[in-house]
Scaffold this active site. Sequence first.
Site, PDB file in Angstrom:
ATOM      1  N   ARG A 164     -48.102  78.270  79.927  1.00 15.54           N
ATOM      2  CA  ARG A 164     -47.790  79.410  79.556  1.00 15.54           C
ATOM      3  C   ARG A 164     -47.481  79.287  78.223  1.00 15.54           C
ATOM      4  O   ARG A 164     -47.282  80.317  77.069  1.00 15.54           O
ATOM      5  CB  ARG A 164     -46.565  80.054  80.019  1.00 15.54           C
ATOM      6  CG  ARG A 164     -44.974  79.204  80.380  1.00 15.54           C
ATOM      7  CD  ARG A 164     -44.232  79.740  79.257  1.00 15.54           C
ATOM      8  NE  ARG A 164     -43.034  78.843  79.260  1.00 15.54           N
ATOM      9  CZ  ARG A 164     -41.825  79.030  79.950  1.00 15.54           C
ATOM     10  NH1 ARG A 164     -41.734  80.398  80.294  1.00 15.54           N
ATOM     11  NH2 ARG A 164     -40.796  78.317  80.065  1.00 15.54           N
ATOM     12  N   ARG A 191     -32.519 101.151  66.321  1.00 15.01           N
ATOM     13  CA  ARG A 191     -34.054 100.886  66.526  1.00 15.01           C
ATOM     14  C   ARG A 191     -34.921 102.132  66.756  1.00 15.01           C
ATOM     15  O   ARG A 191     -36.130 101.992  66.875  1.00 15.01           O
ATOM     16  CB  ARG A 191     -34.255  99.947  67.650  1.00 15.01           C
ATOM     17  CG  ARG A 191     -33.445  98.924  67.751  1.00 15.01           C
ATOM     18  CD  ARG A 191     -34.046  97.816  66.739  1.00 15.01           C
ATOM     19  NE  ARG A 191     -33.603  96.748  66.618  1.00 15.01           N
ATOM     20  CZ  ARG A 191     -33.708  95.595  66.097  1.00 15.01           C
ATOM     21  NH1 ARG A 191     -34.867  95.624  65.197  1.00 15.01           N
ATOM     22  NH2 ARG A 191     -33.156  94.345  65.837  1.00 15.01           N
TER      23      ARG A 191
HETATM   24  C1  LIG Z   1     -33.856  96.671  60.723  1.00 18.73           C
HETATM   25  C2  LIG Z   1     -33.283  95.255  61.275  1.00 18.73           C
HETATM   26  C3  LIG Z   1     -33.926  94.092  60.897  1.00 18.73           C
HETATM   27  C4  LIG Z   1     -33.387  92.715  61.375  1.00 18.73           C
HETATM   28  N1  LIG Z   1     -33.828  91.628  61.070  1.00 18.73           N
HETATM   29  C5  LIG Z   1     -33.545  90.576  61.333  1.00 18.73           C
HETATM   30  C6  LIG Z   1     -33.938  89.229  61.174  1.00 18.73           C
HETATM   31  O1  LIG Z   1     -34.907  89.240  60.329  1.00 18.73           O
HETATM   32  N2  LIG Z   1     -33.496  88.217  61.657  1.00 18.73           N
HETATM   33  C7  LIG Z   1     -32.548  88.231  62.605  1.00 18.73           C
HETATM   34  O2  LIG Z   1     -32.169  87.022  63.087  1.00 18.73           O
HETATM   35  N3  LIG Z   1     -31.987  89.260  63.015  1.00 18.73           N
HETATM   36  C8  LIG Z   1     -32.600  90.432  62.381  1.00 18.73           C
HETATM   37  N4  LIG Z   1     -31.948  91.811  63.234  1.00 18.73           N
HETATM   38  C9  LIG Z   1     -31.177  91.662  64.035  1.00 18.73           C
HETATM   39  C10 LIG Z   1     -29.525  91.902  63.753  1.00 18.73           C
HETATM   40  O3  LIG Z   1     -29.112  91.070  62.944  1.00 18.73           O
HETATM   41  C11 LIG Z   1     -28.642  92.052  64.909  1.00 18.73           C
HETATM   42  O4  LIG Z   1     -28.638  90.924  65.731  1.00 18.73           O
HETATM   43  C12 LIG Z   1     -29.202  93.013  65.963  1.00 18.73           C
HETATM   44  O5  LIG Z   1     -29.335  94.167  65.246  1.00 18.73           O
HETATM   45  C13 LIG Z   1     -27.982  93.143  67.066  1.00 18.73           C
HETATM   46  O6  LIG Z   1     -27.086  94.053  66.496  1.00 18.73           O
HETATM   47  P1  LIG Z   1     -25.588  93.780  66.719  1.00 18.73           P
HETATM   48  O7  LIG Z   1     -25.067  92.422  66.655  1.00 18.73           O
HETATM   49  O8  LIG Z   1     -24.704  94.732  65.982  1.00 18.73           O
HETATM   50  O9  LIG Z   1     -25.706  94.179  68.449  1.00 18.73           O
HETATM   51  P2  LIG Z   1     -24.885  93.290  69.529  1.00 18.73           P
HETATM   52  O10 LIG Z   1     -25.060  91.885  69.728  1.00 18.73           O
HETATM   53  O11 LIG Z   1     -25.109  94.209  70.814  1.00 18.73           O
HETATM   54  O12 LIG Z   1     -23.386  93.411  69.100  1.00 18.73           O
HETATM   55  C14 LIG Z   1     -22.680  94.924  69.168  1.00 18.73           C
HETATM   56  C15 LIG Z   1     -21.509  94.886  68.241  1.00 18.73           C
HETATM   57  O13 LIG Z   1     -20.529  93.744  68.759  1.00 18.73           O
HETATM   58  C16 LIG Z   1     -19.974  93.361  67.836  1.00 18.73           C
HETATM   59  N5  LIG Z   1     -20.187  91.810  67.937  1.00 18.73           N
HETATM   60  C17 LIG Z   1     -21.140  91.003  68.999  1.00 18.73           C
HETATM   61  N6  LIG Z   1     -21.138  90.005  68.710  1.00 18.73           N
HETATM   62  C18 LIG Z   1     -20.332  89.383  67.724  1.00 18.73           C
HETATM   63  C19 LIG Z   1     -19.563  88.325  67.281  1.00 18.73           C
HETATM   64  N7  LIG Z   1     -20.227  87.162  67.765  1.00 18.73           N
HETATM   65  N8  LIG Z   1     -18.667  88.390  66.440  1.00 18.73           N
HETATM   66  C20 LIG Z   1     -18.122  89.625  65.786  1.00 18.73           C
HETATM   67  N9  LIG Z   1     -18.546  90.659  66.394  1.00 18.73           N
HETATM   68  C21 LIG Z   1     -19.630  90.797  67.418  1.00 18.73           C
HETATM   69  C22 LIG Z   1     -20.337  93.528  66.555  1.00 18.73           C
HETATM   70  O14 LIG Z   1     -19.414  94.613  66.256  1.00 18.73           O
HETATM   71  C23 LIG Z   1     -21.841  94.159  66.849  1.00 18.73           C
HETATM   72  O15 LIG Z   1     -22.120  95.115  66.050  1.00 18.73           O
HETATM   73  C24 LIG Z   1     -32.384  92.937  62.529  1.00 18.73           C
HETATM   74  C25 LIG Z   1     -31.864  94.100  63.061  1.00 18.73           C
HETATM   75  C26 LIG Z   1     -32.485  95.351  62.384  1.00 18.73           C
HETATM   76  C27 LIG Z   1     -32.006  96.638  62.785  1.00 18.73           C
END
Ligand SMILES: Cc1cc2nc3c(=O)[nH]c(=O)nc-3n(C[C@H](O)[C@H](O)[C@H](O)COP(=O)(O)OP(=O)(O)OC[C@H]3O[C@@H](n4cnc5c(N)ncnc54)[C@H](O)[C@@H]3O)c2cc1C
Length: 230
Positions: A164, A191
């Site tokens: 795969r 998203r």
């Molecule tokens: C337009 C766009 C471009 C992106 N480009 C990239 C890229 O190039 N490369 C890449 O790797 N990622 C990329 N991302 C992903 C981004 O960095 C996040 O991982 C993703 O959007 C998930 O968001 P989140 O961490 O808020 O969500 P979740 O992981 O669901 O977390 C939700 C919330 O919980 C809290 N939380 C979760 N985990 C932790 C922690 N460990 N410490 C502290 N607080 C926490 C935060 O408040 C977080 O907002 C991109 C995202 C977007 C929307």
Amino acid sequence: VDNSGIQFTSEMEITLDGAMGSEEDIIRAMIVSTNKDYDGWDDKRDTGRLNRIIRDHHSSPFEMCEMRFIIEVPIFVVRELQRYRTANMNEMSGRYTELPPKFYIPKEENIRTQVGKPMSYEYEMVKSPLTRALVLSGFTEVIEHTWEEYQLMLLNGVARELARAILPLNIYTKLMWKNDLRNIVHFIVQRTHPSAMLEIRELATKMEEIVAKEFPRFYKLWVENGRQDL
Ligand SMILES: Cc1cc2nc3c(=O)[nH]c(=O)nc-3n(C[C@H](O)[C@H](O)[C@H](O)COP(=O)(O)OP(=O)(O)OC[C@H]3O[C@@H](n4cnc5c(N)ncnc54)[C@H](O)[C@@H]3O)c2cc1C
């Protein structure tokens, strides 16, 4: 090796597999702080309460509702979906099963070029019919070729987990994905944004439609409050 069973599609598929909670539960969670019993939904009072906690970002009551989805999308979409660490997920295994020959191919109108700078790209349809044809034949040839090689390896006894590894990122996978309403909203906000990748936007838009159906009183107020993170 027979290639006739290959399915080419551009659909992002999502269905609701189960849901827990309601707007009443959000209010019940909210008034736990006052140590009072909840006497059921009162439209005027509870619409006001719900509106207030959406507006003021009192987010934890929304974590009391959950939704579980069955999602079928290509791996390059899951690469983005699985970044949401608050979700629980289980995915089809390419070690335990032969992967189904279902592959993403873009609709012609979605063959795009990016203009502008990193972090603020905009996307425009590729105008040249020749380039669009090149993309479609490129996708088709790679899919057919890699599927053939995958099948050949399996026929010769190579382990599925190794065979795969040659399959492209546009092969479909299937998963069960569960999250709470607060974090589902977070996913939808990020998203469905116009800067998000088109394919995940399609998935997030369908997810939003399911949320609207499942939690209509919440959804209406959330939209009225500007569709923001809770
Ligand atoms: C337009 C766009 C471009 C992106 N480009 C990239 C890229 O190039 N490369 C890449 O790797 N990622 C990329 N991302 C992903 C981004 O960095 C996040 O991982 C993703 O959007 C998930 O968001 P989140 O961490 O808020 O969500 P979740 O992981 O669901 O977390 C939700 C919330 O919980 C809290 N939380 C979760 N985990 C932790 C922690 N460990 N410490 C502290 N607080 C926490 C935060 O408040 C977080 O907002 C991109 C995202 C977007 C929307």
